[in-house]
Motif scaffolding. Structure first.
Motif, PDB file in Angstrom:
ATOM      1  N   ASP A 178      -1.659 -15.651  -5.667  1.00  0.00           N
ATOM      2  CA  ASP A 178      -0.851 -14.975  -4.644  1.00  0.00           C
ATOM      3  C   ASP A 178       0.100 -13.963  -5.287  1.00  0.00           C
ATOM      4  N   ILE A 179       0.711 -14.349  -6.393  1.00  0.00           N
ATOM      5  CA  ILE A 179       1.630 -13.447  -7.106  1.00  0.00           C
ATOM      6  C   ILE A 179       0.874 -12.220  -7.624  1.00  0.00           C
ATOM      7  N   ASN A 180      -0.293 -12.454  -8.220  1.00  0.00           N
ATOM      8  CA  ASN A 180      -1.095 -11.345  -8.753  1.00  0.00           C
ATOM      9  C   ASN A 180      -1.545 -10.404  -7.639  1.00  0.00           C
ATOM     10  N   ASP A 181      -1.926 -10.979  -6.497  1.00  0.00           N
ATOM     11  CA  ASP A 181      -2.365 -10.148  -5.373  1.00  0.00           C
ATOM     12  C   ASP A 181      -1.208  -9.344  -4.790  1.00  0.00           C
ATOM     13  N   LEU A 182      -0.029  -9.949  -4.720  1.00  0.00           N
ATOM     14  CA  LEU A 182       1.155  -9.216  -4.262  1.00  0.00           C
ATOM     15  C   LEU A 182       1.490  -8.076  -5.221  1.00  0.00           C
ATOM     16  N   GLU A 183       1.341  -8.356  -6.499  1.00  0.00           N
ATOM     17  CA  GLU A 183       1.602  -7.332  -7.520  1.00  0.00           C
ATOM     18  C   GLU A 183       0.645  -6.147  -7.356  1.00  0.00           C
ATOM     19  N   TRP A 184      -0.625  -6.463  -7.085  1.00  0.00           N
ATOM     20  CA  TRP A 184      -1.599  -5.384  -6.907  1.00  0.00           C
ATOM     21  C   TRP A 184      -1.341  -4.632  -5.595  1.00  0.00           C
ATOM     22  N   PHE A 185      -0.918  -5.354  -4.558  1.00  0.00           N
ATOM     23  CA  PHE A 185      -0.561  -4.735  -3.277  1.00  0.00           C
ATOM     24  C   PHE A 185       0.562  -3.717  -3.493  1.00  0.00           C
ATOM     25  N   ILE A 186       1.559  -4.102  -4.285  1.00  0.00           N
ATOM     26  CA  ILE A 186       2.682  -3.211  -4.605  1.00  0.00           C
ATOM     27  C   ILE A 186       2.193  -2.009  -5.418  1.00  0.00           C
ATOM     28  N   THR A 187       1.332  -2.282  -6.383  1.00  0.00           N
ATOM     29  CA  THR A 187       0.809  -1.221  -7.252  1.00  0.00           C
ATOM     30  C   THR A 187       0.035  -0.182  -6.455  1.00  0.00           C
ATOM     31  N   LYS A 188      -0.666  -0.625  -5.410  1.00  0.00           N
ATOM     32  CA  LYS A 188      -1.477   0.290  -4.599  1.00  0.00           C
ATOM     33  C   LYS A 188      -0.646   1.371  -3.918  1.00  0.00           C
ATOM     34  N   PHE A 189       0.659   1.161  -3.808  1.00  0.00           N
ATOM     35  CA  PHE A 189       1.525   2.163  -3.192  1.00  0.00           C
ATOM     36  C   PHE A 189       1.930   3.261  -4.181  1.00  0.00           C
ATOM     37  N   ASP A 190       1.532   3.072  -5.413  1.00  0.00           N
ATOM     38  CA  ASP A 190       1.712   4.113  -6.428  1.00  0.00           C
ATOM     39  C   ASP A 190       0.540   5.094  -6.267  1.00  0.00           C
ATOM     40  N   TYR A 191       0.842   6.373  -6.075  1.00  0.00           N
ATOM     41  CA  TYR A 191      -0.196   7.371  -5.805  1.00  0.00           C
ATOM     42  C   TYR A 191      -1.287   7.396  -6.873  1.00  0.00           C
ATOM     43  N   ARG A 192      -0.955   6.986  -8.089  1.00  0.00           N
ATOM     44  CA  ARG A 192      -1.941   7.019  -9.178  1.00  0.00           C
ATOM     45  C   ARG A 192      -3.057   6.005  -8.953  1.00  0.00           C
ATOM     46  N   ASP A 200      -8.332  -8.513  -3.375  1.00  0.00           N
ATOM     47  CA  ASP A 200      -7.924  -9.555  -2.425  1.00  0.00           C
ATOM     48  C   ASP A 200      -6.477  -9.386  -1.947  1.00  0.00           C
ATOM     49  N   SER A 201      -5.916  -8.211  -2.162  1.00  0.00           N
ATOM     50  CA  SER A 201      -4.475  -8.054  -1.918  1.00  0.00           C
ATOM     51  C   SER A 201      -4.117  -7.697  -0.476  1.00  0.00           C
ATOM     52  N   LYS A 202      -5.097  -7.318   0.341  1.00  0.00           N
ATOM     53  CA  LYS A 202      -4.772  -6.853   1.688  1.00  0.00           C
ATOM     54  C   LYS A 202      -4.042  -7.897   2.527  1.00  0.00           C
ATOM     55  N   ASP A 203      -4.392  -9.161   2.352  1.00  0.00           N
ATOM     56  CA  ASP A 203      -3.726 -10.213   3.133  1.00  0.00           C
ATOM     57  C   ASP A 203      -2.720 -10.996   2.283  1.00  0.00           C
ATOM     58  N   SER A 204      -2.289 -10.396   1.170  1.00  0.00           N
ATOM     59  CA  SER A 204      -1.389 -11.112   0.254  1.00  0.00           C
ATOM     60  C   SER A 204      -0.041 -11.428   0.905  1.00  0.00           C
ATOM     61  N   ILE A 205       0.451 -10.540   1.749  1.00  0.00           N
ATOM     62  CA  ILE A 205       1.731 -10.791   2.426  1.00  0.00           C
ATOM     63  C   ILE A 205       1.597 -11.970   3.384  1.00  0.00           C
ATOM     64  N   GLU A 206       0.509 -12.004   4.155  1.00  0.00           N
ATOM     65  CA  GLU A 206       0.291 -13.105   5.101  1.00  0.00           C
ATOM     66  C   GLU A 206       0.213 -14.447   4.366  1.00  0.00           C
ATOM     67  N   ARG A 207      -0.484 -14.445   3.215  1.00  0.00           N
ATOM     68  CA  ARG A 207      -0.611 -15.692   2.448  1.00  0.00           C
ATOM     69  C   ARG A 207       0.734 -16.116   1.868  1.00  0.00           C
ATOM     70  N   ALA A 208       1.519 -15.132   1.427  1.00  0.00           N
ATOM     71  CA  ALA A 208       2.847 -15.445   0.880  1.00  0.00           C
ATOM     72  C   ALA A 208       3.754 -16.015   1.964  1.00  0.00           C
ATOM     73  N   LEU A 209       3.658 -15.469   3.180  1.00  0.00           N
ATOM     74  CA  LEU A 209       4.468 -15.972   4.288  1.00  0.00           C
ATOM     75  C   LEU A 209       4.085 -17.403   4.643  1.00  0.00           C
ATOM     76  N   LYS A 210       2.796 -17.719   4.590  1.00  0.00           N
ATOM     77  CA  LYS A 210       2.355 -19.089   4.852  1.00  0.00           C
ATOM     78  C   LYS A 210       2.885 -20.036   3.780  1.00  0.00           C
ATOM     79  N   LEU A 211       2.872 -19.558   2.545  1.00  0.00           N
ATOM     80  CA  LEU A 211       3.345 -20.370   1.420  1.00  0.00           C
ATOM     81  C   LEU A 211       4.837 -20.670   1.565  1.00  0.00           C
TER      82      LEU A 211
END
Length: 218
Positions: A178-192, A200-211
């Motif tokens: 979950d941490i790694n997926d959240l990290e990648w979700f954050i990274t995706k907002f970097d234009y590079r 698997d990061s698209k639903d990382s926020i939902e999984r973190a909220l459940k956790l």
């Protein structure tokens, strides 16, 4: 199989993709809120006093408001508001004197659910003691325990058995992902990294909220 084992067996079989204990508590919460507004409960003098003296949290006030029994809700609210008016009147009498601290009762529903939490975790520990393959058979469900119920389980366990150790490892693996997926979700907002896949990061926020969301009644 003991009768008290059945709800947990069923929950771990049905709800692999979320915390199974949360699902049981969620169902019991709904039933308890409905029962609070039934005639026989409201006519019980002891229970009526408890309803009056409780401080319902915002969440459970909203849940009660969504109940089908508006008459029961009106009676419960009358008891609760009347008690609070009495408290205000008592406080006003002591304004010129040393103010007496008025004890506030915690939300009645939250208190009940905390007791049910402890009960179900105690039963789960009994199951783990009698069924050595339970964790292995329901590893998916155990890997989705929320932080709250994982904490309660570890806290109530007398010692770290191989079963508890396995549950901790399952959750550690899930949490790290979950941490790694959240990290990648954050990274995706970097234009590079705009053209990189989401993996698997698209639903990382939902999984973190459940956790994190387990034990909202605490």
């Amino acid at each position: 199989m003991k009768l008290e084992f059945i709800p947990l067996y069923e929950a771990f079989e049905k709800y692999e993709d979320r915390c199974p204990i949360c699902k049981i508590i969620e169902q019991e919460e709904k039933v308890y809120c409905e029962r609070l507004l039934e005639d026989e409960i409201l006519k019980d003098p002891e229970m009526y006093i408890k309803i009056g003296q409780t401080n319902f949290c915002r969440y459970h006030l909203e849940l009660l408001n969504n109940s089908y029994d508006k008459l029961g809700l009106a009676i419960a609210l009358k008891a609760n508001i009347s008690y609070k008016l009495q408290q205000i009147e008592e406080m006003s009498k002591t304004l010129k004197k040393k103010r007496r601290k008025i004890e506030k009762e915690k939300c009645l529903v939250c208190k009940y659910l905390r007791e049910r939490d402890a009960y179900h975790v105690h039963i789960l520990l009994d199951i783990l003691e009698s069924d050595k393959d339970f964790v292995e058979k329901h590893s998916k469900g155990f890997s989705n325990l929320c932080f709250h119920h994982l904490d309660v389980l570890i806290g109530l366990a007398k010692n770290i058995t191989p079963q508890i150790d396995k549950i901790i490892e399952l959750n550690k693996s899930t949490i790290e992902k979950d941490i790694n997926d959240l990290e990648w979700f954050i990274t995706k907002f970097d234009y590079r990294f705009h053209n990189e896949p989401w993996y698997d990061s698209k639903d990382s926020i939902e999984r973190a909220l459940k956790l994190l969301g387990g034990g909202y009644y605490d």
